[in-house]
Design a protein around this motif. Structure first.
Motif: not given
Ligand SMILES: Cc1ncc(C[n+]2csc(CCOP(=O)(O)OP(=O)(O)O)c2C)c(N)n1
Ligand SMILES: [Mg+2]
Length: 890
Positions: A736-737, A493-496, A690-696
């Protein structure tokens, strides 16, 4: 002609008098409410008759509280004056001595000199301490008035002369005093860092609101504690100062009191030389629905005002502008007579029996204890509204020739012998002519009336302020069970990571032990991050509940507002949301209650927008999670230059105690959040996250064995190449990279016979801080076996070239280049974003799989591991455009 005019004039005056007498009659016989009603009716009548009344939110330039409404002053006037004089002297001496010792060390005399009465009335009669586990007040002291606050603590016996002597010399062995309020530097003393102008006011508003939030959610008992914010009139030009005042009135924050020290000057000169800052602020605050109390004139003016039957004195008061007010101070009595009273013969007549010295001595409201007391008393008893006190004062009060009211006064730090003598005599400090030149500190004996009085007063008010006390108990971290599903992966399953984050937050909110301590904060972006399900689950905090039926009431996820709602939906104000984050993240200090804020925002509008508040949060040892959503310069497609964040991790790098992570996978995020709760709330470490989250969206893999420690430390080997070739490379990927490095790994294996291992770097900040620490240790311990940094340890013995790629500036990975066993080439997204697709953006910034592959091949070519022909062919095959613009400067 003139005769007629005069007659006419007399008629008009008579008419005015009759109206006023009628009004006075109504006031006396039926009281102010009836007067209000009549004026309102007149206003309506005139409006309906087509009379356009000019709008004004101002009242005349007079004290808001008339003499007859003043309460009886409960203190000892004389003893309080003596105490105040001693504080004044010691505050001044502290700055003068520090600058004698070390010219140029700085400090401020004039600000406190203007504010002394405002503080002393608070200390003796209002500010509540926290002794005996009382809730106490929260007081935001004006930053550069700090010498006065230290001087008082010296009289109270809380700071010794040695400490005062070391003002601005914190690094001496015996310890000194920090320039301004910094909880980090003086953790038993200061609570709120205020010196960056504008932050105190906005933080105090959200602090007062958060106090009500805690009460409405049943997490703290109601109290009569107040939030006091002391600020300068110049400071009101900062957008943060006034930008949130409507929230305070909308939320009916009657637990909030602003005291604005209107000394009419800022650093360079007058705040509003050509107008009146008090009137300007009155209109702004009244317009916003605050209770405004002006304290303009001292008691010496009372009889004049009382005898002003024609209103000529008020007319004159209304006329003068601040530039003139300032001049009256500098020029003195004769000038005041000529230029203030002299404009109208009737006024001159009123003061004919006053000497010039009398006129000069007539105080401004902010220097009159009784007037200030009356204002504070009214403020603390005001219900349903916040209060602002606008107190007119003199900058550098008492400094005389050394700077009273002068434009240079803000920076005055040196007094010559005559000036010291003048100050000493002006305030009656018992120091001899001989000694005065050294500006010695002065504290009367312990059993003196002064010390006895001030100690007794503080006892009655529950102890000394400011005093920072930490009273919270540790929290037990939720068990691994809660996080298990994230360690398992999504199986196709694909999730971000954003979706994963929201799921973690949802589960935490449901957790029995800590669920009610979570404070989700959003600045109108909940839907952007898919957090709208929380609206219904835990409700949006509203002090009035929900007075309307939401349009989506029929849907499952309707917009639910509630008095005990848990979410702070702040609207579009990152500064406001950050102030809420700070109030929540410091509740463990302020209220002894552990609260766990999760402030989720568009990552570009985080550190870039509210960096100074983030810095203040670290100063306060705030806890909690900042979540930078829609992060990554190439991951956020379509939005372009002002939204695509490729540098928040660079900005956060500058705040030492913030732990910063750029995770790629669900399990990484889960490990980091759990570890965060553990560190901040169980181990009680001093940090926030501080945590970065992505929408990919992509499939989340299951967690490999034994990587938790690496995730937390910042780097671990994620995937070893299947290719056993001797041509080795190492690909470091983040966020995501990381997926692009995994694709490159495959291409390198299949098409070029390169064995490339993939490492996940979750935190360059952690790695770099560790490198610096180890380097320094080695430098200072040449006799010891050198230590290895974590990066050195885990990459020891690895061969080949290293290529890093992330959605952030290259400088992050550059920071660890010296510790790797091979040459590092860094790929990143330095440069301005573009409105484009993810794929095009990654090509443009050269962080996609093909650029990572090509860069690896180039590094191997440089290393003599592959031939130029192979490289050139690869360039063609991979479709690398060597003519494309450089993203860094295009
Ligand atoms: C954000 C920020 N900008 C500039 C300064 C430097 N600064 C310190 S005091 C001051 C003038 C303050 O004037 P005012 O607010 O009227 O306070 P006063 O000293 O007159 O009471 C300035 C510009 C600062 N501390 N913070
Ligand atoms: Mg000022």
């Amino acid at each position: 002609m003139d005769e007629i005019k005069k007659e006419n004039q007399e008629e008009l005056e008579l008419e005015t008098r009759e109206w006023l007498e009628s009004l006075e009659y109504v006031l006396q016989s039926q009281g102010p409410e009836r007067v209000k009603q009549l004026l309102h009716d007149l206003d309506t009548y005139a409006h309906e008759a087509g009379v356009e009344l000019p709008f004004t939110a101002n009242t005349p330039y007079l004290n808001t509280i008339p003499k007859e409404d003043e309460p009886k002053f409960p203190g000892g006037r004389e003893i309080e004056r003596r105490i105040k004089s001693l504080v004044r002297w010691n505050a001044m001496a502290m700055v003068v001595r520090a600058n004698k010792l070390d010219p140029g060390i700085g400090g401020h005399i004039s600000t406190y000199a203007s504010a002394a009465t405002l503080y002393e009335i608070g200390f003796n009669h209002f500010f509540k301490g926290k002794d005996g586990n009382a809730q106490g007040d929260q007081i935001y002291f004006q930053g550069h008035a700090a010498p006065g606050i230290y001087a008082r603590a010296y009289l109270e016996g809380r700071l010794d002369a040695d400490k005062l002597h070391n003002f601005r010399h914190e690094l001496v062995k015996s310890g000194g005093l920090s320039s301004y309020p910094h909880p980090r530097l003086m953790p038993d003393f200061w609570e709120f860092p205020t010196v960056s102008m504008g932050l105190g006011p906005i933080m105090s508003i959200y602090q007062a609101r958060f106090n009500k939030y805690l009460e409405n959610r049943g997490l703290k008992t109601e109290s009569d504690s107040k939030v006091w914010a002391f600020l300068g009139d110049g400071e009101t030009d900062e957008p943060e100062t006034l930008g949130a005042i409507s929230l305070a009135s909308r939320e009916k924050l009657d637990n909030l009191i602003f005291v604005i020290n209107c000394n009419l000057q800022r650093l360079d000169g007058p705040v509003r030389g050509n107008a009146k800052i008090i009137q300007e602020l009155e209109a702004q605050f009244r317009g916003a629905g605050w209770n405004v109390i002006k304290v303009v004139w001292g008691s010496d003016w009372d009889s004049l005002i009382e005898n002003d039957k024609t209103g000529i004195l008020v007319k004159r008061m209304n006329e003068i502008i601040d530039g003139e007010s300032q001049k009256y101070i500098v020029e003195g009595g004769a000038y005041i007579r000529e230029h203030f009273f002299g404009k109208y013969p009737e006024l001159l007549e009123m003061v004919k029996h006053y000497t010039d010295e009398d006129l000069e001595r007539m105080k401004r409201g902010g220097h009159d204890p009784e007037k200030v007391y009356a204002a504070y008393k009214k403020a603390v008893n005001t219900k349903g509204k916040p209060t602002v006190i606008l107190a007119k004062t003199v900058k550098g009060y008492g400094l005389g020739e050394a700077g009273e009211g002068k434009n240079i006064t803000h920076s005055q730090k040196k007094l010559n012998e005559d000036e010291l003598k003048h100050f000493r005599s002006r305030f009656g400090i018992p120091i001899s002519d001989e000694d005065v030149v050294n500006a010695p500190f002065y504290r009367p004996k312990e059993d003196s009336m002064e010390i006895t009085y001030l100690k007794k007063k503080r006892q009655e008010l529950n102890g000394y302020v400011p005093k920072r006390v930490v009273r919270n108990q540790k929290i037990k971290t939720p068990s691994q069970d809660l996080f298990k599903e994230f360690y398992a992966g999504t199986e196709g399953r694909s999730v971000s990571t954003t979706m994963v984050y929201v799921r973690i937050l949802t589960k935490l909110l449901k957790n029995k032990e800590i669920g009610n301590r979570i404070v989700p904060i959003v600045p109108d972006e909940a839907r952007t991050f898919g957090m709208e399900a929380l609206f219904r689950q835990v409700g949006i905090y509203s002090s009035t509940g929900q007075l309307y039926e939401p349009v989506d009431r029929d849907s499952l996820l309707y917009y639910k507002e509630a008095k005990n709602g848990q979410i702070l939906e702040e609207g579009i104000t990152e500064a406001g949301a950050m102030s809420s984050f700070i109030a929540a993240g410091t509740a463990y200090i302020t209220h002894g209650i552990n609260m766990i804020p999760f402030f989720t925002f568009y990552s570009m509008f985080g550190f870039q927008r509210i960096g100074d508040l983030a810095w203040a949060a670290a100063d306060m040892q705030c806890k909690g999670f900042l979540i930078g959503g829609t992060a990554g310069r190439t991951t956020l497609a379509g939005e372009g230059l002002q939204h695509q964040d490729g540098h928040s991790h660079v900005l956060v790098h500058s705040i030492p105690t913030v732990k910063a992570y750029d995770p790629a996978f669900a399990y990484e995020l889960a490990v980091i959040i759990r570890d965060g709760i553990y560190r901040m709330y169980e181990l009680q470490e001093d940090c926030y996250y501080y945590i970065t989250v992505m929408n990919e969206n992509y499939e989340m893999p299951a967690m490999p064995e034994g990587v938790k420690d690496g995730i937390i430390k910042g780097m671990y080997k994620y995937k070893v190449s299947k290719n056993k070739s001797k041509i080795k490379a190492h690909l470091l990927g983040s966020g995501s990279i990381l997926n692009e490095t995994l694709k490159a790994q495959e291409i390198l294996d299949k098409d070029y016979g390169v064995s490339a291992d993939v490492w996940s770097v979750t935190s360059y900040k952690n790695l770099h801080y560790d490198v610096l620490d180890v380097d320094r240790w080695n430098r200072f311990n040449p006799d010891q076996e050198p230590k290895k940094s974590y990066v050195e340890e885990i990459t020891e013995g690895e061969e080949g070239v290293f290529i890093s790629a992330s959605d952030y500036s290259q400088i992050l990975s550059d920071s660890i280049s010296s510790c790797l066993p091979g040459k590092l080439t860094t790929l990143g997204t330095l440069g301005f974003g573009r409105s484009e697709s993810r794929e095009a953006l990654r090509d443009f910034f050269e962080v996609d799989a093909k650029h990572i592959t090509y860069t690896t091949l180039y590094a191997l070519y440089e290393d003599g591991k592959i031939k130029k022909e192979t490289l050139k062919k690869a360039m063609k095959d991979l479709n690398i455009d060597s003519q494309k613009p450089n993203p860094v400067n295009s």
